[in-house]
Design a protein around this motif. Sequence first.
Motif, PDB file in Angstrom:
ATOM      1  N   ALA A 205      -8.833  -2.115  -0.869  1.00 28.00           N
ATOM      2  CA  ALA A 205      -8.305  -3.052  -1.859  1.00 28.00           C
ATOM      3  C   ALA A 205      -7.401  -4.117  -1.261  1.00 28.00           C
ATOM      4  O   ALA A 205      -7.426  -5.273  -1.702  1.00 28.00           O
ATOM      5  N   LEU A 206      -6.618  -3.743  -0.237  1.00 28.24           N
ATOM      6  CA  LEU A 206      -5.561  -4.637   0.249  1.00 28.24           C
ATOM      7  C   LEU A 206      -5.768  -5.169   1.663  1.00 28.24           C
ATOM      8  O   LEU A 206      -5.041  -6.070   2.080  1.00 28.24           O
ATOM      9  N   ASP A 207      -6.723  -4.605   2.407  1.00 29.51           N
ATOM     10  CA  ASP A 207      -6.900  -4.992   3.812  1.00 29.51           C
ATOM     11  C   ASP A 207      -5.558  -4.876   4.541  1.00 29.51           C
ATOM     12  O   ASP A 207      -4.972  -5.873   4.995  1.00 29.51           O
ATOM     13  N   VAL A 208      -5.086  -3.657   4.645  1.00 27.90           N
ATOM     14  CA  VAL A 208      -3.719  -3.368   5.101  1.00 27.90           C
ATOM     15  C   VAL A 208      -3.406  -3.948   6.472  1.00 27.90           C
ATOM     16  O   VAL A 208      -2.285  -4.412   6.723  1.00 27.90           O
ATOM     17  N   ALA A 209      -4.358  -3.949   7.374  1.00 27.96           N
ATOM     18  CA  ALA A 209      -4.082  -4.372   8.743  1.00 27.96           C
ATOM     19  C   ALA A 209      -3.984  -5.880   8.910  1.00 27.96           C
ATOM     20  O   ALA A 209      -3.599  -6.360   9.972  1.00 27.96           O
ATOM     21  N   ARG A 210      -4.305  -6.623   7.874  1.00 25.66           N
ATOM     22  CA  ARG A 210      -4.203  -8.078   7.985  1.00 25.66           C
ATOM     23  C   ARG A 210      -2.731  -8.462   8.051  1.00 25.66           C
ATOM     24  O   ARG A 210      -1.939  -8.084   7.201  1.00 25.66           O
ATOM     25  N   GLY A 211      -2.359  -9.198   9.074  1.00 19.76           N
ATOM     26  CA  GLY A 211      -0.960  -9.547   9.287  1.00 19.76           C
ATOM     27  C   GLY A 211      -0.456 -10.587   8.314  1.00 19.76           C
ATOM     28  O   GLY A 211      -1.222 -11.189   7.560  1.00 19.76           O
ATOM     29  N   HIS A 212       0.855 -10.812   8.384  1.00 20.77           N
ATOM     30  CA  HIS A 212       1.455 -11.796   7.474  1.00 20.77           C
ATOM     31  C   HIS A 212       0.968 -13.203   7.751  1.00 20.77           C
ATOM     32  O   HIS A 212       1.085 -14.085   6.920  1.00 20.77           O
ATOM     33  N   GLY A 213       0.400 -13.411   8.967  1.00 25.45           N
ATOM     34  CA  GLY A 213      -0.118 -14.736   9.294  1.00 25.45           C
ATOM     35  C   GLY A 213      -1.550 -14.945   8.868  1.00 25.45           C
ATOM     36  O   GLY A 213      -2.120 -15.998   9.106  1.00 25.45           O
ATOM     37  N   GLY A 214      -2.162 -13.905   8.261  1.00 26.06           N
ATOM     38  CA  GLY A 214      -3.514 -14.057   7.738  1.00 26.06           C
ATOM     39  C   GLY A 214      -4.592 -13.523   8.654  1.00 26.06           C
ATOM     40  O   GLY A 214      -5.765 -13.624   8.356  1.00 26.06           O
ATOM     41  N   SER A 215      -4.232 -12.963   9.810  1.00 27.93           N
ATOM     42  CA  SER A 215      -5.229 -12.417  10.715  1.00 27.93           C
ATOM     43  C   SER A 215      -4.913 -10.968  11.019  1.00 27.93           C
ATOM     44  O   SER A 215      -3.772 -10.532  10.938  1.00 27.93           O
ATOM     45  N   ARG A 216      -5.962 -10.224  11.356  1.00 24.09           N
ATOM     46  CA  ARG A 216      -5.776  -8.835  11.735  1.00 24.09           C
ATOM     47  C   ARG A 216      -5.311  -8.783  13.185  1.00 24.09           C
ATOM     48  O   ARG A 216      -5.595  -9.689  13.976  1.00 24.09           O
ATOM     49  N   PRO A 217      -4.604  -7.705  13.609  1.00 24.03           N
ATOM     50  CA  PRO A 217      -4.042  -7.637  14.952  1.00 24.03           C
ATOM     51  C   PRO A 217      -5.065  -7.854  16.051  1.00 24.03           C
ATOM     52  O   PRO A 217      -4.850  -8.592  16.996  1.00 24.03           O
TER      53      PRO A 217
ATOM     54  N   ALA B 200       0.828  -1.209   0.000  1.00 28.42           N
ATOM     55  CA  ALA B 200       0.000   0.000   0.000  1.00 28.42           C
ATOM     56  C   ALA B 200       0.863   1.259   0.000  1.00 28.42           C
ATOM     57  O   ALA B 200       0.571   2.231  -0.714  1.00 28.42           O
ATOM     58  N   LEU B 201       1.936   1.252   0.783  1.00 32.24           N
ATOM     59  CA  LEU B 201       2.817   2.415   0.841  1.00 32.24           C
ATOM     60  C   LEU B 201       3.486   2.681  -0.504  1.00 32.24           C
ATOM     61  O   LEU B 201       3.630   3.833  -0.923  1.00 32.24           O
ATOM     62  N   VAL B 202       3.897   1.616  -1.177  1.00 35.97           N
ATOM     63  CA  VAL B 202       4.489   1.785  -2.512  1.00 35.97           C
ATOM     64  C   VAL B 202       3.461   2.380  -3.478  1.00 35.97           C
ATOM     65  O   VAL B 202       3.784   3.262  -4.288  1.00 35.97           O
ATOM     66  N   LEU B 203       2.212   1.938  -3.379  1.00 38.13           N
ATOM     67  CA  LEU B 203       1.168   2.421  -4.273  1.00 38.13           C
ATOM     68  C   LEU B 203       0.769   3.860  -3.994  1.00 38.13           C
ATOM     69  O   LEU B 203       0.132   4.505  -4.851  1.00 38.13           O
ATOM     70  N   VAL B 204       1.118   4.360  -2.817  1.00 41.20           N
ATOM     71  CA  VAL B 204       0.840   5.770  -2.523  1.00 41.20           C
ATOM     72  C   VAL B 204       1.493   6.672  -3.564  1.00 41.20           C
ATOM     73  O   VAL B 204       0.918   7.685  -3.982  1.00 41.20           O
ATOM     74  N   VAL B 205       2.685   6.315  -4.008  1.00 40.20           N
ATOM     75  CA  VAL B 205       3.437   7.180  -4.927  1.00 40.20           C
ATOM     76  C   VAL B 205       2.710   7.382  -6.254  1.00 40.20           C
ATOM     77  O   VAL B 205       2.441   8.528  -6.648  1.00 40.20           O
ATOM     78  N   PRO B 206       2.350   6.312  -6.996  1.00 38.70           N
ATOM     79  CA  PRO B 206       1.625   6.552  -8.255  1.00 38.70           C
ATOM     80  C   PRO B 206       0.247   7.173  -8.043  1.00 38.70           C
ATOM     81  O   PRO B 206      -0.204   7.982  -8.869  1.00 38.70           O
ATOM     82  N   CYS B 207      -0.422   6.824  -6.948  1.00 41.27           N
ATOM     83  CA  CYS B 207      -1.728   7.425  -6.661  1.00 41.27           C
ATOM     84  C   CYS B 207      -1.587   8.931  -6.446  1.00 41.27           C
ATOM     85  O   CYS B 207      -2.382   9.729  -6.968  1.00 41.27           O
ATOM     86  N   LYS B 208      -0.580   9.319  -5.700  1.00 42.98           N
ATOM     87  CA  LYS B 208      -0.332  10.735  -5.445  1.00 42.98           C
ATOM     88  C   LYS B 208      -0.041  11.480  -6.732  1.00 42.98           C
ATOM     89  O   LYS B 208      -0.604  12.546  -7.006  1.00 42.98           O
ATOM     90  N   LEU B 209       0.836  10.930  -7.550  1.00 44.73           N
ATOM     91  CA  LEU B 209       1.230  11.594  -8.791  1.00 44.73           C
ATOM     92  C   LEU B 209       0.041  11.760  -9.735  1.00 44.73           C
ATOM     93  O   LEU B 209      -0.133  12.814 -10.361  1.00 44.73           O
ATOM     94  N   ALA B 210      -0.798  10.728  -9.830  1.00 47.61           N
ATOM     95  CA  ALA B 210      -1.941  10.778 -10.743  1.00 47.61           C
ATOM     96  C   ALA B 210      -2.995  11.770 -10.260  1.00 47.61           C
ATOM     97  O   ALA B 210      -3.450  12.636 -11.021  1.00 47.61           O
ATOM     98  N   LEU B 211      -3.386  11.666  -8.994  1.00 45.19           N
ATOM     99  CA  LEU B 211      -4.447  12.530  -8.485  1.00 45.19           C
ATOM    100  C   LEU B 211      -3.983  13.982  -8.392  1.00 45.19           C
ATOM    101  O   LEU B 211      -4.753  14.908  -8.675  1.00 45.19           O
TER     102      LEU B 211
END
Length: 215
Positions: free
Chosen positions: A191-203, A82-93
């Motif tokens: 789109a990404l459910d950012v808070a979902r951890g690497h183990g598949g569950s949210r904190p 999500a953080l990486v996608l911030v860059v193209p989203c920022k530039l476009a908008l």
Amino acid sequence: MSRGRRDVMVLVASLAVFAVCAVIAADGRVGPIERAAFHAVNGLPNWLYGPMLAFQYLGVLAMPLIVAVGALAFRRWRLAAALVLVVPCKLALERVVKWLVQRERPGDHGRRRDPARGAPGRAELVSGHAIITFAIAGLLALVLPRRWGVVAFVLATLNAVARVYLGAHNPLDVVGGAAIGLAIAAVLDLALDVARGHGGSRPGQAAATGEDRAA
């Protein structure tokens, strides 16, 4: 409140705030109330220049990528993406908004302390720095403990204040940028459910499961 409902509410509220900013700024002029707010911040003491210059750099284009590296170190893959996608989203908008609304540059009516700004002339509505810092803060608030989420938003706010203090933007520019940044964060979480951890569950879910097992 469900994640989807929360994100939609943030998105709608953010777009509403931006719309208000755009309507006010549509005539290309800076009104008396906004001008007074600008001078209140832009006229703060000169000894604040150093700290404000430092806060300004929180909004550089590389910052989401730097924070993404930290997210990867903690195996927060969704957050990093999500953080990486911030860059193209920022530039476009930012390009779309700045094409739609242009108005007076703060240098026309205040002190310009930002060495990166060019000569006074036409300026765009939103602050790209504010877009970046509030998008980052909106994403980090989803995964960090509440007190650290507050810290992220405080830093984003200081960045916005710094842009006005340095004479780079008018107040509505940073408010509109903050609104777009939060909208980006909401869409990316949808789109990404950012808070979902690497183990598949949210904190929160992981904590609840641990308590149930202990009981």
